[in-house]
Write an enzyme that holds these catalytic residues in place. Sequence first.
Site, PDB file in Angstrom:
ATOM      1  N   SER A   1       0.801  -1.210   0.000  1.00 48.65           N
ATOM      2  CA  SER A   1       0.000   0.000   0.000  1.00 48.65           C
ATOM      3  C   SER A   1       0.835   1.261   0.000  1.00 48.65           C
ATOM      4  O   SER A   1       2.029   1.251  -0.231  1.00 48.65           O
ATOM      5  CB  SER A   1      -0.961  -0.019   1.175  1.00 48.65           C
ATOM      6  OG  SER A   1      -1.782   1.083   1.068  1.00 48.65           O
TER       7      SER A   1
ATOM      8  N   THR B   1      -2.691   2.932  -4.304  1.00 46.49           N
ATOM      9  CA  THR B   1      -2.980   4.367  -4.230  1.00 46.49           C
ATOM     10  C   THR B   1      -4.232   4.599  -3.421  1.00 46.49           C
ATOM     11  O   THR B   1      -5.248   3.954  -3.675  1.00 46.49           O
ATOM     12  CB  THR B   1      -3.190   4.941  -5.642  1.00 46.49           C
ATOM     13  OG1 THR B   1      -1.982   4.779  -6.361  1.00 46.49           O
ATOM     14  CG2 THR B   1      -3.571   6.409  -5.595  1.00 46.49           C
TER      15      THR B   1
ATOM     16  N   THR C   1       0.508   7.828  -2.797  1.00 45.70           N
ATOM     17  CA  THR C   1       0.873   6.515  -3.335  1.00 45.70           C
ATOM     18  C   THR C   1       2.382   6.302  -3.345  1.00 45.70           C
ATOM     19  O   THR C   1       3.155   7.269  -3.269  1.00 45.70           O
ATOM     20  CB  THR C   1       0.373   6.398  -4.808  1.00 45.70           C
ATOM     21  OG1 THR C   1       0.528   5.047  -5.258  1.00 45.70           O
ATOM     22  CG2 THR C   1       1.144   7.301  -5.749  1.00 45.70           C
TER      23      THR C   1
ATOM     24  N   ARG D   1      10.380   7.438 -12.297  1.00 43.15           N
ATOM     25  CA  ARG D   1       9.043   7.418 -12.901  1.00 43.15           C
ATOM     26  C   ARG D   1       8.013   8.062 -11.960  1.00 43.15           C
ATOM     27  O   ARG D   1       7.992   7.804 -10.754  1.00 43.15           O
ATOM     28  CB  ARG D   1       8.655   5.966 -13.181  1.00 43.15           C
ATOM     29  CG  ARG D   1       7.265   5.782 -13.796  1.00 43.15           C
ATOM     30  CD  ARG D   1       6.234   5.465 -12.741  1.00 43.15           C
ATOM     31  NE  ARG D   1       4.930   5.133 -13.331  1.00 43.15           N
ATOM     32  CZ  ARG D   1       3.808   5.070 -12.636  1.00 43.15           C
ATOM     33  NH1 ARG D   1       3.809   5.318 -11.344  1.00 43.15           N
ATOM     34  NH2 ARG D   1       2.674   4.769 -13.216  1.00 43.15           N
TER      35      ARG D   1
ATOM     36  N   THR E   1      -7.122   5.698  -9.775  1.00 43.14           N
ATOM     37  CA  THR E   1      -6.113   4.714  -9.404  1.00 43.14           C
ATOM     38  C   THR E   1      -5.945   3.797 -10.612  1.00 43.14           C
ATOM     39  O   THR E   1      -6.780   3.768 -11.503  1.00 43.14           O
ATOM     40  CB  THR E   1      -6.543   3.928  -8.133  1.00 43.14           C
ATOM     41  OG1 THR E   1      -5.514   3.005  -7.775  1.00 43.14           O
ATOM     42  CG2 THR E   1      -7.836   3.184  -8.337  1.00 43.14           C
ATOM     43  N   GLY E   2      -4.824   3.091 -10.645  1.00 37.00           N
ATOM     44  CA  GLY E   2      -4.565   2.245 -11.808  1.00 37.00           C
ATOM     45  C   GLY E   2      -3.258   2.637 -12.465  1.00 37.00           C
ATOM     46  O   GLY E   2      -2.430   3.322 -11.859  1.00 37.00           O
TER      47      GLY E   2
END
Length: 312
Positions: free
Chosen positions: A50, A168, A186, A196, A219-220
Amino acid sequence: MAEPITIATWPFGRTAVETAMKLLAKGEPALDAALAGAQAVEDDTSIRNSVGFGSLPDRLGRLTLDACVMDGRTLACGAVACVEHIKHPAALARRVMEKTPHVLLVGEGAKWFALQQGFPLEVPYTAESIKEWLESHPDKKKPDAKDKAPVRADGASSINVDEFNHDTVTVLSLDKKGHLGGVCTTSGLGYKLPGRVGDSPIIGAGLYVDDLAGAAGATGVGEEIIRIGGSLFIAEQLRAGKSPQEACELACKRANAASGRRGVHPARVAFLALDPKGNVGAACTEKTGFKYAVGRGDKVELLTAKEIGPQA
Ligand code: SD4
């Protein structure tokens, strides 16, 4: 007086919602409540993969965190990206909003600002996170036949964001005075390339909050969310009169269409939205298994978002 409400991504969003709702019940502002909720998740190292310390580091083993905050009353916002050794990146993002003329600070600069603001530097790693990082490093693994996603330079292909791999928390709150506030925090995708940055600290991508339209979060796979300006897209749909549910579904359709143009199916993104009247919505693209927590009054429930396939 509005009925307070908070929504947050993923089952662990329940922790954020419970924390935020207690503050909203006392009449605290939406942004304060959403930030306290997000920080409760940052602090919970028991949540696997998480947010915050204990999450999966990047390809080189460094844990770098991203976060942003936005206040729907004024459009004030702040963000930090790729920041190391700071346990509460969302609180730091709020300091960027309140104490600087800027919106986004990254890397060493964000760390320097954190020190200046009195944030302690802390070691983010746990014995478990190091063991897990070593054992599951994608460079050691043979490609999984089930994962047909093409290899991409951002390293995202080897990580599927689904019910079991996500990290996230996006928290959206509506306070008693009818104001909206939002926070996103996140560690980004596990095993990401060093440096990144995903959608989460990008205002308009991972989060957008405007009292005059509504609040949206994501999110994703961040690259897909940035490509379509996901959260701002949803806010503009709300402004044009769409419901939060319609707006989230439209964002998923747009993400699927955009990723489809590069041969990537599905986009693996999920969105949630809250309008100034307290209506909520959520949608995800296929195989994302997106669940979200919703708190109203003293009740918190976990809902499953509608999946939007590429043909929708
Ligand atoms: C990112 N959107 O860094 C984040 C990852 C995520 O659930 O949401 N995972 O791209």
